[in-house]
Design a protein around this motif. Structure first.
Motif, PDB file in Angstrom:
ATOM      1  N   LEU A   1      -4.688  18.460  11.949  1.00  0.00           N
ATOM      2  CA  LEU A   1      -5.148  17.141  11.519  1.00  0.00           C
ATOM      3  C   LEU A   1      -5.104  17.021   9.999  1.00  0.00           C
ATOM      4  O   LEU A   1      -4.660  15.999   9.451  1.00  0.00           O
ATOM      5  N   GLY A   2      -5.511  18.078   9.291  1.00  0.00           N
ATOM      6  CA  GLY A   2      -5.469  18.060   7.828  1.00  0.00           C
ATOM      7  C   GLY A   2      -4.050  17.937   7.304  1.00  0.00           C
ATOM      8  O   GLY A   2      -3.790  17.173   6.363  1.00  0.00           O
ATOM      9  N   ALA A   3      -3.116  18.678   7.910  1.00  0.00           N
ATOM     10  CA  ALA A   3      -1.712  18.590   7.486  1.00  0.00           C
ATOM     11  C   ALA A   3      -1.149  17.197   7.747  1.00  0.00           C
ATOM     12  O   ALA A   3      -0.389  16.647   6.936  1.00  0.00           O
ATOM     13  N   MET A   4      -1.534  16.606   8.872  1.00  0.00           N
ATOM     14  CA  MET A   4      -1.068  15.270   9.219  1.00  0.00           C
ATOM     15  C   MET A   4      -1.573  14.242   8.204  1.00  0.00           C
ATOM     16  O   MET A   4      -0.821  13.364   7.755  1.00  0.00           O
ATOM     17  N   LEU A   5      -2.825  14.359   7.809  1.00  0.00           N
ATOM     18  CA  LEU A   5      -3.395  13.404   6.864  1.00  0.00           C
ATOM     19  C   LEU A   5      -2.847  13.610   5.448  1.00  0.00           C
ATOM     20  O   LEU A   5      -2.655  12.649   4.704  1.00  0.00           O
ATOM     21  N   ARG A   6      -2.575  14.846   5.093  1.00  0.00           N
ATOM     22  CA  ARG A   6      -1.941  15.088   3.782  1.00  0.00           C
ATOM     23  C   ARG A   6      -0.548  14.464   3.754  1.00  0.00           C
ATOM     24  O   ARG A   6      -0.140  13.886   2.734  1.00  0.00           O
ATOM     25  N   ARG A   7       0.170  14.578   4.858  1.00  0.00           N
ATOM     26  CA  ARG A   7       1.492  13.950   4.932  1.00  0.00           C
ATOM     27  C   ARG A   7       1.367  12.437   4.828  1.00  0.00           C
ATOM     28  O   ARG A   7       2.148  11.776   4.129  1.00  0.00           O
TER      29      ARG A   7
ATOM     30  N   ALA B   1       0.802  -1.217   0.000  1.00  0.00           N
ATOM     31  CA  ALA B   1       0.000   0.000   0.000  1.00  0.00           C
ATOM     32  C   ALA B   1       0.838   1.272   0.000  1.00  0.00           C
ATOM     33  O   ALA B   1       0.328   2.360  -0.290  1.00  0.00           O
ATOM     34  N   LEU B   2       2.138   1.154   0.309  1.00  0.00           N
ATOM     35  CA  LEU B   2       2.993   2.337   0.300  1.00  0.00           C
ATOM     36  C   LEU B   2       3.201   2.858  -1.111  1.00  0.00           C
ATOM     37  O   LEU B   2       3.162   2.100  -2.087  1.00  0.00           O
ATOM     38  N   SER B   3       3.458   4.153  -1.223  1.00  0.00           N
ATOM     39  CA  SER B   3       3.776   4.753  -2.518  1.00  0.00           C
ATOM     40  C   SER B   3       4.981   4.069  -3.147  1.00  0.00           C
ATOM     41  O   SER B   3       6.000   3.843  -2.472  1.00  0.00           O
ATOM     42  N   HIS B   4       4.885   3.757  -4.428  1.00  0.00           N
ATOM     43  CA  HIS B   4       5.997   3.109  -5.127  1.00  0.00           C
ATOM     44  C   HIS B   4       7.141   4.075  -5.411  1.00  0.00           C
ATOM     45  O   HIS B   4       8.182   3.662  -5.943  1.00  0.00           O
ATOM     46  N   ALA B   5       6.967   5.349  -5.038  1.00  0.00           N
ATOM     47  CA  ALA B   5       8.060   6.316  -5.182  1.00  0.00           C
ATOM     48  C   ALA B   5       9.083   6.184  -4.060  1.00  0.00           C
ATOM     49  O   ALA B   5      10.184   6.732  -4.167  1.00  0.00           O
ATOM     50  N   MET B   6       8.749   5.448  -3.019  1.00  0.00           N
ATOM     51  CA  MET B   6       9.679   5.285  -1.901  1.00  0.00           C
ATOM     52  C   MET B   6      10.863   4.416  -2.334  1.00  0.00           C
ATOM     53  O   MET B   6      10.706   3.463  -3.094  1.00  0.00           O
ATOM     54  N   GLN B   7      12.047   4.734  -1.816  1.00  0.00           N
ATOM     55  CA  GLN B   7      13.270   4.123  -2.312  1.00  0.00           C
ATOM     56  C   GLN B   7      13.742   2.901  -1.511  1.00  0.00           C
ATOM     57  O   GLN B   7      14.609   2.158  -1.967  1.00  0.00           O
ATOM     58  N   GLY B   8      13.200   2.705  -0.330  1.00  0.00           N
ATOM     59  CA  GLY B   8      13.633   1.573   0.493  1.00  0.00           C
ATOM     60  C   GLY B   8      13.297   1.832   1.938  1.00  0.00           C
ATOM     61  O   GLY B   8      12.473   2.704   2.260  1.00  0.00           O
ATOM     62  N   GLY B   9      13.915   1.049   2.811  1.00  0.00           N
ATOM     63  CA  GLY B   9      13.617   1.234   4.221  1.00  0.00           C
ATOM     64  C   GLY B   9      14.482   0.368   5.106  1.00  0.00           C
ATOM     65  O   GLY B   9      15.362  -0.368   4.641  1.00  0.00           O
TER      66      GLY B   9
ATOM     67  N   LEU C   1       0.970   6.846   1.874  1.00  0.00           N
ATOM     68  CA  LEU C   1      -0.096   5.864   1.645  1.00  0.00           C
ATOM     69  C   LEU C   1      -1.151   6.505   0.757  1.00  0.00           C
ATOM     70  O   LEU C   1      -2.128   7.081   1.243  1.00  0.00           O
ATOM     71  N   PRO C   2      -0.973   6.435  -0.567  1.00  0.00           N
ATOM     72  CA  PRO C   2      -1.869   7.162  -1.480  1.00  0.00           C
ATOM     73  C   PRO C   2      -3.337   6.786  -1.351  1.00  0.00           C
ATOM     74  O   PRO C   2      -4.213   7.584  -1.658  1.00  0.00           O
ATOM     75  N   GLY C   3      -3.636   5.579  -0.899  1.00  0.00           N
ATOM     76  CA  GLY C   3      -5.022   5.157  -0.805  1.00  0.00           C
ATOM     77  C   GLY C   3      -5.715   5.526   0.482  1.00  0.00           C
ATOM     78  O   GLY C   3      -6.885   5.157   0.683  1.00  0.00           O
ATOM     79  N   ILE C   4      -5.060   6.292   1.320  1.00  0.00           N
ATOM     80  CA  ILE C   4      -5.624   6.556   2.634  1.00  0.00           C
ATOM     81  C   ILE C   4      -6.904   7.383   2.564  1.00  0.00           C
ATOM     82  O   ILE C   4      -7.785   7.272   3.433  1.00  0.00           O
ATOM     83  N   GLY C   5      -7.026   8.190   1.510  1.00  0.00           N
ATOM     84  CA  GLY C   5      -8.221   9.028   1.384  1.00  0.00           C
ATOM     85  C   GLY C   5      -9.497   8.236   1.194  1.00  0.00           C
ATOM     86  O   GLY C   5     -10.595   8.750   1.435  1.00  0.00           O
ATOM     87  N   ALA C   6      -9.386   6.990   0.780  1.00  0.00           N
ATOM     88  CA  ALA C   6     -10.568   6.151   0.573  1.00  0.00           C
ATOM     89  C   ALA C   6     -11.011   5.436   1.842  1.00  0.00           C
ATOM     90  O   ALA C   6     -12.058   4.771   1.841  1.00  0.00           O
ATOM     91  N   LEU C   7     -10.229   5.542   2.917  1.00  0.00           N
ATOM     92  CA  LEU C   7     -10.566   4.856   4.146  1.00  0.00           C
ATOM     93  C   LEU C   7     -11.477   5.721   5.015  1.00  0.00           C
ATOM     94  O   LEU C   7     -11.317   6.933   5.076  1.00  0.00           O
ATOM     95  N   ASP C   8     -12.424   5.095   5.680  1.00  0.00           N
ATOM     96  CA  ASP C   8     -13.331   5.817   6.570  1.00  0.00           C
ATOM     97  C   ASP C   8     -12.677   5.994   7.939  1.00  0.00           C
ATOM     98  O   ASP C   8     -12.173   5.027   8.528  1.00  0.00           O
TER      99      ASP C   8
END
Length: 382
Positions: free
Chosen positions: A283-289, A127-135, A294-301
């Protein structure tokens, strides 16, 4: 005397201290203004994580995590523990370099960790963004439902029969003489013991002079149930800087899969406020971050959002030990900021060792790292 020791505060740190002292044969009274496991304990994520922002923090967190892992079988019986690991996310080359440095530090300290490249990261957390380079994956980190853990420590741990808990009981003052320590309740009642441990977070500074604690307000949000969306506690590598060094308001990505299938989303830090209301801008800034990772987070309730207050010292390390020089009656266990749950069990061991005149229970690079006396003449920055 009402007990061998009185512990002020029934959050996770106070509960751990009470359980440790009771396990050593002491009769312990716990006095709590609210209920067991409330306050910052109830407001946080319950992330058991080894951090290495300083050598002292690393030593305390590592030893504490070992204690949590030993306690895990009992906590699993009450669905209060899950070993999910921590996955630190690197977005670019600089953060990959930071992950390599963290890996080397952990390896030298005996903490299991391994690096993930971009492909391995996608396999671990699709679910993580595929732009991430590793971890960097820290295998043995975990999550605990801290209010239930506090309840367990006070009622079911070895020695729990020697613990008496008084809730809805506010403490107005503490003091000590050569022969005893005393707690004065808000109703004027006085209770005495051989020792008093002040472990009530931010409120400790109102009871003990010279403890420079500052409130760091944080927001969390919990989603509905989406099992399998996330498998590890995931954080951006920039979280460390945000958590311990940023001033003003800051947000950083931090998400946790709950055993219920829900997801906790954080995190934020605000200074200079004790207003518990949710700040919609923060809260809005936290969720945008979070949506950046997690690009799909906006679809979660979302179910609800809330705030809590971390008790922070000027150097980011807790205060564990005598409240005053050469005083073996009044003790402090506070100022843990965002690591109170992680370090609670190690804090209790460290405090008990000092109380009983024993060697430190684990190696510390600086024996005075957690001393209250390190703040003599200091003040919290405006």
């Amino acid at each position: 005397m009402s007990a061998d020791a009185i512990v002020v505060g029934a959050g996770i740190v106070g509960a751990a201290c009470a359980a440790e002292l009771a396990a050593r044969g002491m009769s312990v009274e716990v006095i709590e203004a609210r209920g067991i496991g409330g306050g910052a304990t109830a407001a946080g994520m319950g992330h058991i994580v080894v951090m290495n922002d300083s050598p002292a923090e690393f030593a305390l967190a590592r030893h504490s995590r070992e204690l949590w892992l030993a306690l895990a079988p009992h906590l699993r019986e009450i669905d209060a523990f899950s070993r999910c690991g921590t996955l630190w996310i690197a977005e670019d080359d600089d953060e990959l370099a930071a992950a390599r440095a963290m890996h080397a530090a952990f390896a030298s300290g005996g903490v299991r960790a391994h690096q993930l490249d971009a492909a391995a990261l996608r396999d671990a957390e699709p679910a993580l963004s595929h732009a991430m380079q590793g971890g960097l994956l820290i295998d043995d980190d975990a999550i605990v439902y801290a209010p239930a853990a506090a309840q367990f420590l006070l009622t079911r741990s070895p020695g729990a029969a020697r613990i008496r808990v008084s809730t809805q009981c506010a403490v107005a003052a503490v003091d000590a003489s050569e022969s005893a320590a005393c707690v004065t309740l808000a109703n004027g009642e006085r209770r005495t013991a051989a020792h008093v441990v002040v472990a009530n977070g931010l409120a400790a500074s109102a009871l003990i002079d010279g403890v420079p604690l500052e409130a760091k307000k944080g927001h969390l949000l919990i989603t509905d149930r989406y099992p399998g969306t996330l498998h590890h506690q995931v954080l951006e590598l920039g979280y460390i800087k945000s958590a311990h060094h940023a001033r003003g308001t800051s947000v950083a990505f931090n998400a946790q899969p709950r055993p219920t299938g829900q997801m906790l989303i954080g995190s934020s830090r605000q200074f200079g406020t004790l207003d518990p209301a949710v700040d919609m801008n923060v809260l809005g800034a936290m969720l945008r971050r979070a949506s950046h990772y997690l690009p799909g987070i906006g679809a979660l309730d979302a179910i609800r959002a809330w705030t809590g207050f971390r008790a922070a010292t000027p150097d980011g390390l807790p205060v564990i030990g005598p409240a005053r020089p050469a005083d073996d009656r009044l003790w402090l266990a506070t100022g843990h900021e965002g690591l109170g749950v992680t370090t609670s069990l190690g804090t209790a061991k460290l405090l008990a060792a000092q109380m009983f005149g024993e060697p430190m229970p684990f190696p510390l690079p600086d024996a005075a790292a957690f001393s209250a006396q390190r703040f003599a003449g200091a003040h919290v920055d405006d």
